[in-house]
Design a protein around this motif. Structure first.
Motif, short mmCIF file in Angstrom:
data_model
loop_
_atom_site.label_atom_id
_atom_site.label_comp_id
_atom_site.label_asym_id
_atom_site.label_seq_id
_atom_site.Cartn_x
_atom_site.Cartn_y
_atom_site.Cartn_z
N SER A 179 0.85 -1.18 0.00
CA SER A 179 0.00 0.00 0.00
C SER A 179 0.89 1.24 0.00
N ARG A 180 0.30 2.36 -0.26
CA ARG A 180 1.05 3.61 -0.29
C ARG A 180 1.69 3.88 1.08
N GLU A 181 0.95 3.59 2.15
CA GLU A 181 1.47 3.81 3.50
C GLU A 181 2.66 2.88 3.80
N GLU A 182 2.57 1.62 3.37
CA GLU A 182 3.68 0.69 3.59
C GLU A 182 4.91 1.11 2.81
N LYS A 183 4.72 1.59 1.58
CA LYS A 183 5.85 2.06 0.78
C LYS A 183 6.50 3.26 1.46
N ARG A 184 5.68 4.17 1.99
CA ARG A 184 6.19 5.35 2.66
C ARG A 184 6.99 4.96 3.90
N ARG A 185 6.48 4.00 4.66
CA ARG A 185 7.20 3.56 5.86
C ARG A 185 8.55 2.95 5.51
N ARG A 186 8.58 2.12 4.45
CA ARG A 186 9.84 1.50 4.06
C ARG A 186 10.84 2.54 3.58
N ARG A 187 10.36 3.53 2.81
CA ARG A 187 11.25 4.56 2.30
C ARG A 187 11.81 5.39 3.46
N ARG A 188 10.96 5.70 4.45
CA ARG A 188 11.40 6.50 5.57
C ARG A 188 12.34 5.75 6.50
#
Length: 125
Positions: free
Chosen positions: A54-63
């Motif tokens: 999901s967009r949120e999971e991608k954001r967490r991994r990137r951060r």
């Protein structure tokens, strides 16, 4: 597939009683192996289905990366420096005694509010 009125809902028509077992069986069929069976064929290329993030999971991994954290820390330092410069400029515009008295940020804001109020009063008179 529709259930007949005389068939209980807890007993699915395909014979599986545990939905998790059914999902494992379906996923194993897609991978070409049976659940709980060790993977064989070391060195062979096999396709593994990776679920879409999901967009949120991608954001967490990137951060979570060191590069992102470092860049974020740099941006935050620049922001804090700009913030402090703005407070210093505001402080220079406010009349205080003694003029070099160190004021906290909240004191600067409260003094600025009072000074603006005073200047409005002077203009109204």
């Amino acid at each position: 597939m529709m259930l007949s009125p005389d068939q209980p809902e807890s007993d699915p028509p395909w014979g599986q009683t545990n939905p998790d077992t059914l999902v494992d069986t379906v996923n194993a069929g897609a991978r070409g192996s049976v659940p709980d069976e060790p993977a064989s064929g070391e060195g062979k290329a096999r396709s593994v289905h990776v679920p879409a993030l999901s967009r949120e999971e991608k954001r967490r991994r990137r951060r979570a990366t060191a590069k992102y954290r470092s860049a974020h820390a740099t941006r935050e330092r620049v922001r804090v420096v700009a913030f402090n410069v703005a407070f210093a400029e505001l402080r220079k515009l406010l009349p205080t005694l003694p003029p070099d008295k160190k004021l906290s940020k909240i004191e600067i804001l409260r003094l600025a509010i009072c000074y603006i109020s005073y200047l409005n009063h002077v203009l109204d008179v």
